[in-house]
Every structure is written in C-alpha cells, then in structure tokens.
Design an enzyme around this catalytic site. Structure first.
Site, mmCIF file in Angstrom:
data_model
loop_
_atom_site.group_PDB
_atom_site.id
_atom_site.type_symbol
_atom_site.label_atom_id
_atom_site.label_comp_id
_atom_site.label_asym_id
_atom_site.label_seq_id
_atom_site.Cartn_x
_atom_site.Cartn_y
_atom_site.Cartn_z
ATOM 1 N N CYS A 36 -1.523 7.550 -1.136
ATOM 2 C CA CYS A 36 -2.456 8.128 -2.110
ATOM 3 C C CYS A 36 -2.296 9.648 -2.212
ATOM 4 C CB CYS A 36 -3.889 7.746 -1.775
ATOM 5 S SG CYS A 36 -4.364 8.165 -0.112
ATOM 6 N N ARG B 271 0.776 11.328 -1.426
ATOM 7 C CA ARG B 271 2.155 11.795 -1.582
ATOM 8 C C ARG B 271 3.064 10.710 -2.147
ATOM 9 N NH1 ARG B 271 3.535 14.694 2.649
ATOM 10 N NH2 ARG B 271 1.450 14.661 3.544
ATOM 11 N N HIS C 236 10.259 18.260 7.851
ATOM 12 C CA HIS C 236 9.128 17.825 7.033
ATOM 13 C C HIS C 236 8.703 16.396 7.383
ATOM 14 C CE1 HIS C 236 6.490 17.502 3.564
ATOM 15 N NE2 HIS C 236 7.043 16.316 3.317
#
Lengths: 283, 347
Positions: B55, B57, B103
C-alpha cells in the site's frame, strides 16, 4: 598435596564466577543479546561457580568432620549455595525471566562479602552435630530454608520493581524483561511455602532433641530461631487468607529475609567457639 | 565489441516520493500486476525482476543490460497504471547497483516504512520474492540479493531494538496485560461500553489467547449485540460492581460524562479479589475511571494519554535505533556488493 587449591581459593573462584555471570548477564542485556545466548552464558558460569563453591565447602566439611556450618562465613556461603541450588530448580521449572541474573548478583554479593570480612571466619564454632545425624539434618535444613527465603527475597525485589514500573509507566530497559506480576506472585507464594515447610521440619527435628536436653540450646538462639519461624509462618497464613498481598507481601518477605540474615550472626555467636585450623595457607 | 554492462536497478515510488493520490494510481491490483509482469518479461535487456507492491510502495527490482530497458520500464509503468510519463518522472526513483542493495535492506528491516520498525513489510518482501522465484523471474543476482536481504533484516531485528515496543493503543494494552498476567488465556475481560474502540481492544486480546469476554453497556440490547460480535457475554451497567470482582482486565470506553468506575467501586471489588491484580484501561474521553483508583494496591490503571505516551516512547526508541541499524546494514551491503558486481559482470 600443596598444589591442590585450598577451600578458600575454591570459594573465591565460586564467588568470582558468580560475579562474572552477573556481569556477563548485564552486558548481554545491555547489548540486547538473544535470550538463549544470555541463558547459556549465564547458566554455564553459575554452574561452574556453584561447583567451585561446593568443592570449597566440601573441603571445609572434611576438615571439620561435618556440614560446614561452623561460623558466620560458612553459614553465609551455605545460604548462597542453597539459593543457587534452588535457582537451578526454580529457574528451570518456571523459566523466570531475569531470575538467573538476580540470583547471580545475590550469590556473588553474599559470597564476596563473606570472603572479604575475615572476622566471620576467624573462629570456628564447636562441632555442632557431634555424632547425631538428626541434629546435622536439623541445622542443614534450617540454613537451606534461609537459602529459600533468600531467593524469595530476590523474587520479592523483582515484584517490587515490576509493580513500580507498571504503576509509574516506566517500562523500558530492565523493567521490560521482568516476569509478570501473576507469575512472580505464584513463585513468591510457593517459595514461602517451601521455606516454611523446611524450617518447620528442621525445628521439629531440633525440638525433639532439645526436649531431651534443654540446656543444649541457649535462650537467644531459641528465641531468634523460633521467632523467625513464627513470623514466616504468620506471613504465609496471611498470604493464604489474602490479607497480605502484592507490594506489602513483597516488602515483608524482603525485610524478613534481611532480619533473618542478620540473626545468623547472633545465633552463631551464641555457640561456644574454638579455633579450628582449616586452610592455614590462606589465612 | 565490448559487452553491454549489466546493472542492478530499482525503479519505483513510495510514500517518501509520492503523495497518497499518486500512490493510489500506482497501486497494482492482481490483474494490473500480471499485465505489468507480462510486459516486463518481453522487455529486451531485462534478465531478472521482482515486483514489490504494497500500500505504500510499488518497486521493481531487476537486472538490466544497458540503459535501454530502463526507459522501456518507465513506459510500461505508465501504460499499466494509466499515469502520464511526465507525472511519473517526479515520483519514481531510479537507483542502481550498491544503492539498490542498501535500499532493499533498509526496506525489509522496516527502516523505510511509514511506521519505523514495523514487521509486516518483511513478510511482503518475502511474498514478492517467492512470487517472482516461482515464476522464474529472478536469477542468480536477485536470488542472492533477496536471500541476503532476509538475513540482514533478521539480524537487525534480533540485535537492535528497532522492532521493540508496540505503537498501537490496542497492542500496547495487550502487552501491558502480558506484563501483569503473563498468559492471557485464563484471564476474564470486561468491556464497559459497546463502542468500536473497546471491541477493537477485545480483538487484540483475543488474538493473544483471551477467551472469556463480557460486554457491559447502559443499554442491554447494545451489550448483547456487541457481545455476540465478540463471542462473549452481555451484562448491564447495574451489574458492574459484581462483575468487577471477577474481571481481570477492564476496558472502558463509554460516552458517560462522569466516572463509571469510581475509586469506591474498584476498592470494593478489590476486597473480594485482593490477591489478583486488576488491569484497568480507560479508553474514554471524558475518562470513565476515577484516577484515584490507581492508588489501590494491585490495581494498574492506564488511560488514553498513558497509552499514547508509551506509543510515542516506543516510536522514539525505534527511531533512535535507526542509525545503529543503518550502520549494520551498511556493513552488510559493503560486504555483499563486490560479490554481486562480479556476478553482474560475468558473461
């Protein structure tokens, strides 16, 4: 046989291993090490310390020809040893979070203090048991019950800390790892019951022999011992009737143990003393 | 002719880069995700990929040979989501190589989440990887990256306080109950007020094993309705003093203007159950429980402010751990990247 360690060296080793266990536990907690790793390190050090302490007490027992309960030093060492035995059972049975850490600190403090006060080990009481194994059982059980009350005092401290943290909404750090209020209360009640049962049995055995020779025990020892038993029994009855619960119960258990521990000195001093050479190299 | 250099890349948007309105457009339902995947499979120069779609990304991880596939991927995103390419330029980030590993580690560990330290994201990353793996979308590079990601996330969660401390009111109440009672299965729960917040709290307790629920309300029919929904018993407020003597946890959330539980009522109940603690949770505004009740022995009272303060503390504690987590993850990224670079450049 001079290469063999002396009894005091072994008792020092035991005390230092308890201390190492306590410090390792604190460090692991601060570093947020996983609980199984913390338990493994802590318990290994505590078992090693307990074995060393038992070996030291055994050597003293051989030297005195009986249970090593001849002076304040030995009594305090025995109380620490008993508390550790109980921790091994209670800790395993209930998986009480942090009890090992508290037990390590407690045993280290008792053992180190007794080692650092030479006066406690300067003289040795008469061989209290003579040829009578029942009297030996009486004394050993009485001191063992003090070990139970010692562990009860520890879990009472944990109860007070847990209660304080929940009442004041301070739930971080050490407080977060404390056992639940209900679990601590169950353990406290069971420990108190066990301690009172042991002390009752011990005094029962002692009373049978005392009635045969009332001069064998002096009045201060009699009053103090029976007094400690009566107060603990009253506390147990009050707890059963739910008249003494929660924080008050914990405070009473804690204060009672401090008083009981302090009474060991006068009780021991009331016995005639004589010098027994145990480990001349160490003193 | 020199071979085209391969790169590990990430193309996507998250709550850090895109406002809610854009994220709503970018969100991929199953059908759109399948359409996008089909496009990606046909994209020349794209050898591996995995799609992380939550929701907050939408992120595409992949291995590309040369710069051409990346431009094609933007077009595929625009077509699948119906967004104009120009709109996507502002919100979709492109990361490459070492930055991608850093990341993904950060995402899986919950450092990049809206609620720092939340654990749901790790499950979502695992699902995304399993989905891609089952369809043979991944290869040696992404497999290695994701496996190392799960290890890194687990390490960070185990060795730092990033996931410690609940941050929702209901979860905090459940944790506190655990500190008081330990096992919640034998605990009696009383909900005073048939409102939504009380029932949500009950659900949180039920998820941790609580079985005996009683709902008390001024209107018995409402209590019965709420009790039926919660799988418990109904009672009227008149019965409160009696029920209180047997309850272990009381969650109050009525709209009453005054105290529903006065100190006197609580004290009377405690006389009948002195040995057992009582956990009072006041979820109402104005408050339902007299604060003086907190002074009674074995009574633990928490109101909305107390619970919110714990939530804030926990969140602050998590945020304080972020730097430590990032340092750990940076070390792991630095250790992993040379191996990946070698794989990427192996023909």
């Amino acid at each position: 046989m001079s290469s063999l360690p002396t009894d005091r060296a072994l008792l020092w080793l035991g005390a230092l291993l308890y201390l190492a266990g306590f410090l390792a536990g604190l460090l692991a907690l601060a570093r947020r090490s996983p609980a199984p790793a913390l338990r493994a390190v802590l318990n290994s050090l505590l078992v090693a310390g307990w074995i060393a302490q038992m070996a030291g007490l055994y050597m003293r027992g051989l030297a005195t020809g009986g249970c090593p309960l001849g002076n304040t030093f030995e009594l305090v060492q025995f109380v620490a040893w008993s508390a550790m035995v109980l921790y091994f059972f209670v800790g395993t049975a209930f998986r009480v979070s942090l009890l090992g850490l508290f037990a390590a600190g407690y045993a280290a403090a008792l053992a180190l203090v007794s080692l650092l006060i030479p006066a406690w080990d300067a003289v040795h009481g008469q061989k209290i048991f003579g040829p009578n194994p029942w009297i030996e059982l009486h004394a050993a059980l009485a001191v063992f019950s003090y070990g139970v009350f010692g562990l009860l005092a520890l879990t009472s401290v944990m109860t007070l800390l847990q209660n304080w943290s929940l009442k004041h909404k301070r739930l971080h750090g050490l407080f977060w790892f404390l056992p639940s209020v209900v679990q601590l209360d169950q353990i406290n009640t069971r420990m108190l019951t066990l301690g009172v049962l042991l002390l009752t049995f011990s005094l029962g055995v002692g009373a049978v022999w005392w009635l045969r020779d009332t001069a064998s025990v002096n009045l201060p020892k009699l009053v103090i011992t029976v007094g400690v038993w009566a107060v603990y029994l009253s506390v147990l009855l009050l707890r059963w009737r739910a008249r003494l619960v929660s924080v008050r119960f914990a405070w009473v258990c804690l204060v009672m143990f401090i008083l009981a521990l302090l009474s060991l000195g006068p009780v021991n001093a009331s016995r005639p003393a004589h010098q027994i050479t145990l480990t001349p190299d160490e003193r | 002719m020199e071979p085209t250099p391969s790169s590990l890349f990430l193309l996507g948007a998250s709550h850090h880069t895109a406002p809610l309105a854009v994220r709503e457009k970018l969100a991929l339902d199953d059908a759109r995700a399948a359409t996008l995947a089909a496009r990606l499979q046909q994209t020349p120069g794209l050898s591996e990929f995995a799609l992380l779609n939550t929701c907050n990304r939408v992120e595409l991880y992949g291995v590309a040979h040369g710069p051409e596939p990346l431009a094609a991927l933007r077009a595929a995103f625009a077509e699948t989501t119906g967004c104009a390419p120009a709109d996507l330029d502002g919100v979709m980030n492109l990361r490459q190589n070492h930055d991608v590993v850093a990341h993904l580690f950060s995402v899986a560990a919950g450092l990049d989440s809206q609620i720092v330290g939340e654990t749901e994201i790790l499950g979502q990353v695992k699902t995304a990887y399993d989905h891609a793996l089952a369809r043979h979308w991944t290869g040696p590079v992404l497999n290695r990256v994701f496996q190392k990601t799960f290890q890194a996330a687990k390490h960070v969660r185990t060795h730092t306080a990033i996931g410690e401390g609940q941050i929702s009111i209901a979860s905090i109440a459940v944790d506190l109950a655990g500190k008081i009672f330990g096992d919640l299965a034998p605990v009696n729960i009383l909900v005073v007020g048939a409102g939504d917040i009380g029932l949500k709290t009950v659900q949180a307790f039920q998820s941790r094993g609580a079985k005996t629920i009683t709902v008390a309300s001024r209107t018995l029919s409402k209590a019965e309705e709420a009790a039926a929904a919660a799988g418990g018993w109904a009672a009227s407020l008149a019965e409160l003093p009696d029920i209180l003597a047997t309850a272990d946890i009381v969650a109050c959330s009525t709209a009453a203007p005054g105290f529903v539980l006065t100190e006197e009522i609580v004290a009377t109940a405690m006389k009948r159950r002195a040995a057992r603690p009582l956990f009072l949770i006041d979820l109402a505004l104005p408050r339902d429980i007299d604060p003086a009740a907190a002074t009674l022995a074995n009574v633990f009272l928490y109101n909305l402010d107390d619970l919110a303060e714990i939530a804030e503390d926990n969140l602050a504690q998590r945020e304080a751990e972020v730097a430590r987590c990032r340092a750990i993850l940076a070390q792991r990224t630095a250790a992993l990247w040379p191996q990946l670079a070698q794989r990427l450049n192996t023909p």
